[in-house]
Design a protein around this motif. Sequence first.
Motif, mmCIF file in Angstrom:
data_model
loop_
_atom_site.group_PDB
_atom_site.id
_atom_site.type_symbol
_atom_site.label_atom_id
_atom_site.label_comp_id
_atom_site.label_asym_id
_atom_site.label_seq_id
_atom_site.Cartn_x
_atom_site.Cartn_y
_atom_site.Cartn_z
ATOM 1 N N GLY B 46 0.814 -1.212 0.000
ATOM 2 C CA GLY B 46 0.000 0.000 0.000
ATOM 3 C C GLY B 46 0.846 1.259 0.000
ATOM 4 N N CYS B 47 0.224 2.332 -0.416
ATOM 5 C CA CYS B 47 0.925 3.614 -0.467
ATOM 6 C C CYS B 47 -0.111 4.729 -0.451
ATOM 7 C CB CYS B 47 1.765 3.697 -1.745
ATOM 8 S SG CYS B 47 2.841 5.143 -1.777
ATOM 9 N N ASN B 48 0.302 5.918 0.035
ATOM 10 C CA ASN B 48 -0.617 7.058 0.019
ATOM 11 C C ASN B 48 -0.455 7.894 -1.252
ATOM 12 O OD1 ASN B 48 1.913 7.875 0.705
ATOM 13 N ND2 ASN B 48 1.324 9.177 2.415
ATOM 14 N N PHE B 49 0.430 7.503 -2.150
ATOM 15 C CA PHE B 49 0.570 8.139 -3.466
ATOM 16 C C PHE B 49 0.072 7.175 -4.537
ATOM 17 C CE2 PHE B 49 4.346 11.351 -2.956
ATOM 18 C CZ PHE B 49 3.578 12.111 -2.103
ATOM 19 N N ARG B 50 -0.134 7.733 -5.709
ATOM 20 C CA ARG B 50 -0.419 6.887 -6.873
ATOM 21 C C ARG B 50 0.428 7.375 -8.046
ATOM 22 N NH1 ARG B 50 -3.891 3.163 -6.194
ATOM 23 N NH2 ARG B 50 -4.051 2.677 -8.408
ATOM 24 N N CYS B 51 1.739 7.244 -7.895
ATOM 25 C CA CYS B 51 2.632 7.749 -8.947
ATOM 26 C C CYS B 51 2.387 6.957 -10.230
ATOM 27 C CB CYS B 51 4.086 7.592 -8.536
ATOM 28 S SG CYS B 51 4.432 8.315 -6.932
ATOM 29 N N SER B 52 2.320 7.687 -11.329
ATOM 30 C CA SER B 52 1.967 6.994 -12.572
ATOM 31 C C SER B 52 3.097 6.101 -13.062
ATOM 32 C CB SER B 52 1.584 7.999 -13.649
ATOM 33 O OG SER B 52 2.473 9.068 -13.629
ATOM 34 N N TYR B 53 4.295 6.249 -12.511
ATOM 35 C CA TYR B 53 5.434 5.454 -12.987
ATOM 36 C C TYR B 53 5.883 4.408 -11.974
ATOM 37 C CZ TYR B 53 7.565 9.108 -10.100
ATOM 38 O OH TYR B 53 7.858 9.974 -9.084
ATOM 39 N N CYS B 54 5.109 4.151 -10.939
ATOM 40 C CA CYS B 54 5.559 3.318 -9.822
ATOM 41 C C CYS B 54 6.099 1.965 -10.297
ATOM 42 C CB CYS B 54 4.392 3.075 -8.865
ATOM 43 S SG CYS B 54 4.857 2.078 -7.448
ATOM 44 N N SER B 55 7.321 1.638 -9.896
ATOM 45 C CA SER B 55 7.887 0.352 -10.320
ATOM 46 C C SER B 55 7.497 -0.776 -9.357
ATOM 47 C CB SER B 55 9.405 0.438 -10.472
ATOM 48 O OG SER B 55 9.969 1.011 -9.342
ATOM 49 N N THR B 123 11.049 7.045 1.875
ATOM 50 C CA THR B 123 9.693 7.552 2.084
ATOM 51 C C THR B 123 9.369 8.623 1.051
ATOM 52 O OG1 THR B 123 8.259 8.800 3.596
ATOM 53 C CG2 THR B 123 10.606 9.140 3.857
ATOM 54 N N ASN B 124 8.063 8.789 0.775
ATOM 55 C CA ASN B 124 7.689 9.877 -0.125
ATOM 56 C C ASN B 124 7.486 11.181 0.651
ATOM 57 O OD1 ASN B 124 5.033 9.816 0.962
ATOM 58 N ND2 ASN B 124 4.387 8.285 -0.535
ATOM 59 N N GLY B 125 7.590 11.119 1.962
ATOM 60 C CA GLY B 125 7.565 12.333 2.775
ATOM 61 C C GLY B 125 6.205 12.995 2.918
HETATM 62 S S1 SF4 Z 1 6.571 5.316 -6.571
HETATM 63 FE FE1 SF4 Z 1 6.744 5.145 -4.322
HETATM 64 S S2 SF4 Z 1 5.476 6.817 -3.579
HETATM 65 FE FE2 SF4 Z 1 4.866 6.466 -5.680
HETATM 66 S S3 SF4 Z 1 3.136 5.019 -5.619
HETATM 67 FE FE3 SF4 Z 1 5.002 3.818 -5.875
HETATM 68 S S4 SF4 Z 1 5.616 3.274 -3.784
HETATM 69 FE FE4 SF4 Z 1 4.171 4.984 -3.618
#
Ligand code: SF4
Lengths: 378, 306
Positions: B46-55, B123-125
């Motif tokens: 899980g994460c509180n971001f939804r980065c469009s490039y998340c690996s 962390t994404n901070g």
């Molecule tokens: S790149 Fe990092 S911060 Fe962004 S959605 Fe994925 S795990 Fe979360």
Amino acid sequence: MSTAIIDARGWQSSFDLKTGEKVDPESDAQRIVKEVLQKHPYPGDMDKGSNRWVSDTAFELIDKYMPRFVFLSYAAQYFSLRYTPMTDEARSSIIAGAFREAERFAEVSGYTTIIVGTGDMTPLIDNIDITRLDGLALCTNWSARYAGLYEPSDKDMTLLSSHPFIEKIVPREEVVRLFNGSPDQALRVPEFLMVARRGYAFKALSPTMKTPVMIPSDNFTVPVSLPGSEISDITCIRGEIEKLISDRNIALIILEGAGINDFPLPYRSCSNGKEWFSYETGDAQYLTISTGEHRFFDYPKGYKYYDETDVNNDFPFSGYFKSIPENTFASSFPERSIAVGNKSMFMHMVTGADISIECFSRNMFNQGTMAVIHRDNK
Amino acid sequence: MYTVSDGEIRERFPHRWSACSTSVIESMPFYHVHPGSRCLTIGTAGCNFRCSYCSNAHIAKEDPELQQAKMFNIPPDELVAMAKRMNCRSIVFNVNEPAVSIPSLIELSREAEKAGIMTGCLTNGYMTEESADILASIFSFFNISLKGLSDSFNKNFIGISSSKPVLRNIKRLAKDRYIEITTPVIQGENDNELNNMAEFIAGINPSIPWHVFRLLPEDEMKDEDYPDINFIDNALTEARKKLPYIYFHNFVGSDWVNTICPACGDVVIERFSLGCGGDKLKTDHTIEGCCKSCGSEIHLLSRNLK
Ligand code: SF4
């Protein structure tokens, strides 16, 4: 000195393969290879064009270097079968696609081909969780059937010996005896080698990898297609190449994830291991094929990989390989050889070819391509 | 991730780990934390971001509930014992966002402290001030992702309205914790912000190491082009004047992964870059954390902050 030329998707640089020091490419071979890399960017491990990339890159290299021996590995179907849930039909079609690519290579190149399937895949039924033992249990992501065990407690041994998914627990001495290992080789073999039953995979410490849906089966035999040949063991493939190559060009083609159940060509069923041990797709099987001798000990199943990879800085671009394996056919063949494969940080080590080109992926993320030139004086 | 029951916020899946493995600290990346040391790496889901490039989208963006069958279920004392058995100097949380698993991480850090093992995280901070304080009490070293400054970039690529909370938390964590910063560059989208980011970091402490990543386009950006390496290298020219420890990597064979002594310009730490979390120490030339040529102190966690 072996030279690594890396193409990080639009950006090339050259290194001493062993030290990782930058070098300036100068030789003709280096120029050829740079051009080939630039012209053939890698589409990705699970991309539909991944196996085509192997053939097309090989054609280009053959055209420019004119090798007498070619070693190819087609692995895209192995990655797809391993990680993508699919119907039996889809699975058959993926394997058929890999064969078509191998046949296209044979037709266009005119090389006499020896096609080896690395063994059938079987659905993953369940994992054997070995993370919570008192002792230490290790296996790599790519190995399903084997795991190493160190300093197990009595409780661990009781639990593991009665585990319904574990077929065998073999003490180090027995493993070493099976492959006639030396005392030095024995040092890197785990105290116990655990063997899983067909369809079960060990789950040890691991980074975040996708969960497999299929894993290598217990392939005690694998198919080898070479019309007219009588071989019955994968250790005999090298001898066949030596015999045949005197009067024709040879291509040895490895098709990963293809076994006896899916082999559409006439084949010989060849032994793929010894007694209770069967090779899974990976370095030991490739090295056994390319050297003609059992090569369990180069990187023994369940060994403490991190003790070697974290500390030893040699061959930084070669994954877990820490030296160039000896006695591969191509390394002693006096004429020209090449290798191409969609197996990352692998082909240049297991084949020993003069020039090899492979994808450069980490955890299946596409980082580009790498060529290694072991020799450019032929 | 959390749920509310009986008026209380509770962690949904305590001590469930999506990864548990060993690695070298450079591959996290932490370049100035005990160079060459081994760490146990962990993550949850899980994460509180939804980065469009998340690996790591299959872990960060999927419902954690659906991932439970494949997770490791290991209590903190066993994780720490494992780290010790494998000679790890630290435990690093490096897969998803640690703020989604705070209670488990508090317990883990207590066990780790007892055993003399340091803990760090990526962390994404993006969290409340209170959560940042809690994370500061859990971890002694951080790599904070500074993804972009503008509201439009954050909206379009990250799914948040502003970078302000991230900037605030970087300042807060830098006060009493060791930090490094990472910025993945999407060519044409946030490369124009590199100078402003460098200024922001230099304003906190110019010795903060900054990892500029060539973006690995994954997930929703899978089919995008990879950023041009020479272009980004040029875009960093001004930034390099402000920050002595800038690294440009996340691709195999990068030329920009060595630490240069800010005082005399000698190479003090050499590394290999394999891209995608595979970096490695080649040689550490420092002597007790100082440049062997001129004796100047190099900003290293091993020396400056114990
Ligand atoms: S790149 Fe990092 S911060 Fe962004 S959605 Fe994925 S795990 Fe979360």
